[in-house]
Design a protein around this motif. Structure first.
Motif, PDB file in Angstrom:
ATOM      1  N   LEU A  37      -0.704  15.354   1.377  1.00 25.50           N
ATOM      2  CA  LEU A  37      -1.451  14.278   0.745  1.00 25.50           C
ATOM      3  C   LEU A  37      -1.811  13.224   1.784  1.00 25.50           C
ATOM      4  O   LEU A  37      -0.996  12.902   2.659  1.00 25.50           O
ATOM      5  N   ALA A  38      -3.014  12.691   1.694  1.00 23.22           N
ATOM      6  CA  ALA A  38      -3.353  11.531   2.522  1.00 23.22           C
ATOM      7  C   ALA A  38      -2.593  10.328   1.977  1.00 23.22           C
ATOM      8  O   ALA A  38      -2.360  10.215   0.770  1.00 23.22           O
ATOM      9  N   TYR A  39      -2.183   9.431   2.874  1.00 22.89           N
ATOM     10  CA  TYR A  39      -1.458   8.254   2.415  1.00 22.89           C
ATOM     11  C   TYR A  39      -2.373   7.356   1.574  1.00 22.89           C
ATOM     12  O   TYR A  39      -3.602   7.390   1.687  1.00 22.89           O
ATOM     13  N   SER A  40      -1.739   6.556   0.726  1.00 21.10           N
ATOM     14  CA  SER A  40      -2.478   5.624  -0.123  1.00 21.10           C
ATOM     15  C   SER A  40      -2.250   4.213   0.405  1.00 21.10           C
ATOM     16  O   SER A  40      -1.134   3.698   0.336  1.00 21.10           O
ATOM     17  N   PRO A  41      -3.286   3.559   0.967  1.00 20.14           N
ATOM     18  CA  PRO A  41      -3.097   2.224   1.549  1.00 20.14           C
ATOM     19  C   PRO A  41      -2.734   1.187   0.485  1.00 20.14           C
ATOM     20  O   PRO A  41      -2.998   1.370  -0.708  1.00 20.14           O
ATOM     21  N   SER A  42      -2.141   0.087   0.905  1.00 21.32           N
ATOM     22  CA  SER A  42      -1.896  -1.039   0.002  1.00 21.32           C
ATOM     23  C   SER A  42      -3.243  -1.588  -0.452  1.00 21.32           C
ATOM     24  O   SER A  42      -4.186  -1.707   0.330  1.00 21.32           O
ATOM     25  N   GLU A  43      -3.336  -1.927  -1.733  1.00 18.30           N
ATOM     26  CA  GLU A  43      -4.611  -2.402  -2.274  1.00 18.30           C
ATOM     27  C   GLU A  43      -4.947  -3.809  -1.793  1.00 18.30           C
ATOM     28  O   GLU A  43      -6.118  -4.149  -1.629  1.00 18.30           O
ATOM     29  N   ASP A  44      -3.925  -4.621  -1.554  1.00 14.14           N
ATOM     30  CA  ASP A  44      -4.131  -6.006  -1.138  1.00 14.14           C
ATOM     31  C   ASP A  44      -4.516  -6.053   0.344  1.00 14.14           C
ATOM     32  O   ASP A  44      -3.728  -5.681   1.219  1.00 14.14           O
ATOM     33  N   SER A  45      -5.743  -6.512   0.635  1.00 13.95           N
ATOM     34  CA  SER A  45      -6.207  -6.553   2.028  1.00 13.95           C
ATOM     35  C   SER A  45      -5.376  -7.504   2.884  1.00 13.95           C
ATOM     36  O   SER A  45      -5.167  -7.257   4.070  1.00 13.95           O
ATOM     37  N   ALA A  46      -4.880  -8.596   2.294  1.00 14.23           N
ATOM     38  CA  ALA A  46      -4.039  -9.535   3.050  1.00 14.23           C
ATOM     39  C   ALA A  46      -2.728  -8.864   3.449  1.00 14.23           C
ATOM     40  O   ALA A  46      -2.210  -9.094   4.559  1.00 14.23           O
ATOM     41  N   ARG A  47      -2.204  -8.026   2.560  1.00 16.71           N
ATOM     42  CA  ARG A  47      -0.960  -7.312   2.879  1.00 16.71           C
ATOM     43  C   ARG A  47      -1.206  -6.299   3.991  1.00 16.71           C
ATOM     44  O   ARG A  47      -0.359  -6.105   4.864  1.00 16.71           O
ATOM     45  N   ARG A  48      -2.368  -5.659   3.986  1.00 15.97           N
ATOM     46  CA  ARG A  48      -2.686  -4.703   5.049  1.00 15.97           C
ATOM     47  C   ARG A  48      -2.768  -5.414   6.404  1.00 15.97           C
ATOM     48  O   ARG A  48      -2.346  -4.863   7.428  1.00 15.97           O
ATOM     49  N   LEU A  49      -3.290  -6.633   6.403  1.00 18.61           N
ATOM     50  CA  LEU A  49      -3.328  -7.403   7.651  1.00 18.61           C
ATOM     51  C   LEU A  49      -1.914  -7.671   8.159  1.00 18.61           C
ATOM     52  O   LEU A  49      -1.648  -7.593   9.365  1.00 18.61           O
TER      53      LEU A  49
ATOM     54  N   GLU B 276      -7.702   0.507   6.921  1.00 14.29           N
ATOM     55  CA  GLU B 276      -6.842   0.779   5.771  1.00 14.29           C
ATOM     56  C   GLU B 276      -5.657   1.598   6.268  1.00 14.29           C
ATOM     57  O   GLU B 276      -5.651   2.827   6.218  1.00 14.29           O
ATOM     58  N   CYS B 277      -4.660   0.882   6.765  1.00 15.46           N
ATOM     59  CA  CYS B 277      -3.518   1.486   7.447  1.00 15.46           C
ATOM     60  C   CYS B 277      -2.518   2.076   6.463  1.00 15.46           C
ATOM     61  O   CYS B 277      -2.570   1.788   5.261  1.00 15.46           O
ATOM     62  N   PRO B 278      -1.576   2.904   6.942  1.00 18.14           N
ATOM     63  CA  PRO B 278      -0.508   3.393   6.059  1.00 18.14           C
ATOM     64  C   PRO B 278       0.293   2.207   5.527  1.00 18.14           C
ATOM     65  O   PRO B 278       0.418   1.183   6.207  1.00 18.14           O
ATOM     66  N   PRO B 279       0.866   2.318   4.334  1.00 17.00           N
ATOM     67  CA  PRO B 279       1.619   1.202   3.746  1.00 17.00           C
ATOM     68  C   PRO B 279       3.008   1.075   4.378  1.00 17.00           C
ATOM     69  O   PRO B 279       4.032   1.343   3.745  1.00 17.00           O
ATOM     70  N   LEU B 280       3.017   0.663   5.633  1.00 11.15           N
ATOM     71  CA  LEU B 280       4.259   0.598   6.411  1.00 11.15           C
ATOM     72  C   LEU B 280       4.367  -0.748   7.109  1.00 11.15           C
ATOM     73  O   LEU B 280       3.353  -1.328   7.502  1.00 11.15           O
ATOM     74  N   MET B 281       5.595  -1.209   7.292  1.00  4.95           N
ATOM     75  CA  MET B 281       5.844  -2.464   7.985  1.00  4.95           C
ATOM     76  C   MET B 281       6.822  -2.197   9.133  1.00  4.95           C
ATOM     77  O   MET B 281       7.861  -1.567   8.937  1.00  4.95           O
ATOM     78  N   VAL B 282       6.476  -2.672  10.339  1.00  7.85           N
ATOM     79  CA  VAL B 282       7.388  -2.571  11.480  1.00  7.85           C
ATOM     80  C   VAL B 282       8.251  -3.827  11.507  1.00  7.85           C
ATOM     81  O   VAL B 282       7.723  -4.948  11.481  1.00  7.85           O
TER      82      VAL B 282
END
Length: 354
Positions: A142-154, A218-224
């Motif tokens: 499956l392709a990852y599903s990005p976070s819908e909130d653009s601010a969160r993706r930033l 639209e990055c993977p929903p991951l946080m470093v």
């Protein structure tokens, strides 16, 4: 690796020590024999006792925070002597800077690519449902599903930019072929000992969709995040389904023979060939993505093995070897990502991993 206190003590070498006269060398050896770890006070496990190149104090690799997996080849300084052990500066949460850092493309062409892939996937899903029980359903990636909130993706991208900047690397989401290293022609899946599995057309489309999403920002929903014990590590920032492509492992492609004395702790096997001269590795120290910061399990303990939620798989993708990190179960939001560094070769020292 030393396994007991009775093992002969051989203190990890100082890499900047110049050659001395015999009497001086003997004196130094006696001094090293008395070396004890500044953290635990023990002088055991000498092969894992690292000396600071400035103050000569000793530290077990597994007592350091974050833990070091092996003795560095270059100079190494303890936290007291290191001049760059400051608070890690966070990458500015500014959209234009993040767009420039990741070279994000916002164009009609990429939007159309995502729309076309989504339409094709919907057609395939409808066709599969119509077949019903006539054909056993194969588990697809499956392709990852990005976070819908653009601010969160930033925020997610800023966390990755922080880690890459702190480690002196630039962002890349593709394998790179640098003059003087292995050429692209060397990346031939046919060289893989025992063969390499072919990525299906449907799974290749899922991988290409992930690449297109990343190019759009639209990055993977991951946080470093930075952990004092593990160093940089990666957390899921939303629920991730089993079999989701998390990321591709990327970096500079080189021959293993060129990297045998490399002290990088993130080198990944790309092709394990029957002929050693054809074995390739991925080196993410100069160019990399989030894969570099996903940690490994301690596969010497049941507790460590239970933490694994990703699998590392090598695929033949259109005639080129590629390495994917894929979810091997459902992953909850906030859960840290781990995979087995020794899934293919049992050569990585993980016995001190948390």
């Amino acid at each position: 690796m030393a396994s007991s206190a009775s093992t002969p003590r051989v203190v990890a070498r100082r890499r900047t020590q110049a050659s001395k006269s015999k009497s001086k060398s003997k004196s130094k050896k006696q001094d090293y024999d008395d070396t004890r770890c500044e953290h635990c006070g023990s002088g055991d496990f000498g092969s894992e006792l690292l000396l600071c190149d400035q103050c000569d104090r000793g530290f077990h690799l597994f007592c350091l925070r974050p833990i070091l997996p092996s003795v560095p080849i270059g100079s190494w300084f303890c936290s007291s002597c290191s001049s760059d052990r400051k608070t890690i500066p966070r990458f500015p949460l500014v959209q234009t800077k993040i767009i420039d850092f990741f070279r994000i493309q916002r164009s009609y062409e990429t939007d159309c690519q995502v729309e076309d892939i989504d339409n094709n996937n919907n057609k395939k899903r409808r066709r599969t449902r119509s077949l019903g029980a006539l054909k056993k359903k194969r588990r697809r990636l499956l392709a990852y599903s990005p976070s819908e909130d653009s601010a969160r993706r930033l925020e997610q991208m800023a966390s990755l930019a922080t880690a890459l900047t702190a480690t002196g690397a630039e962002f890349s989401n593709e394998l790179t072929y640098i003059p003087g290293m292995a050429p692209k022609s060397a990346n031939c899946p046919a060289f893989e000992k025992g063969g390499m599995q072919l990525l299906s057309r449907e799974d290749t489309e899922a991988l290409n969709l992930c690449k297109t999403l990343m190019r759009k920002g639209e990055c993977p929903p991951l946080m470093v995040v930075f952990d004092p014990l593990e160093g940089f590590t990666v957390e899921a920032d939303k629920f991730i389904k089993d079999m989701t492509i998390i990321t591709e492992y990327v970096g500079d492609v080189d021959y293993l023979r060129n990297r045998e004395n490399d002290d990088g702790d993130s080198i990944m096997t790309l092709i394990s060939a029957a002929t050693c001269s054809k074995t390739l590795v991925i080196c993410p120290d100069k160019r990399s993505n989030i894969a570099r910061f996903i940690n490994g399990i301690n596969n010497h303990t049941p507790e460590g093995r239970k933490k694994q939620n990703l699998k590392c798989v090598r695929f033949n993708v259109d005639g080129e070897a590629r390495v994917l990190l894929v979810a091997n179960r459902d992953i909850s939001k906030g859960e840290r990502l781990y995979y087995d560094y020794n899934a293919y070769e049992n050569e990585y020292p993980t016995e001190h991993f948390v």
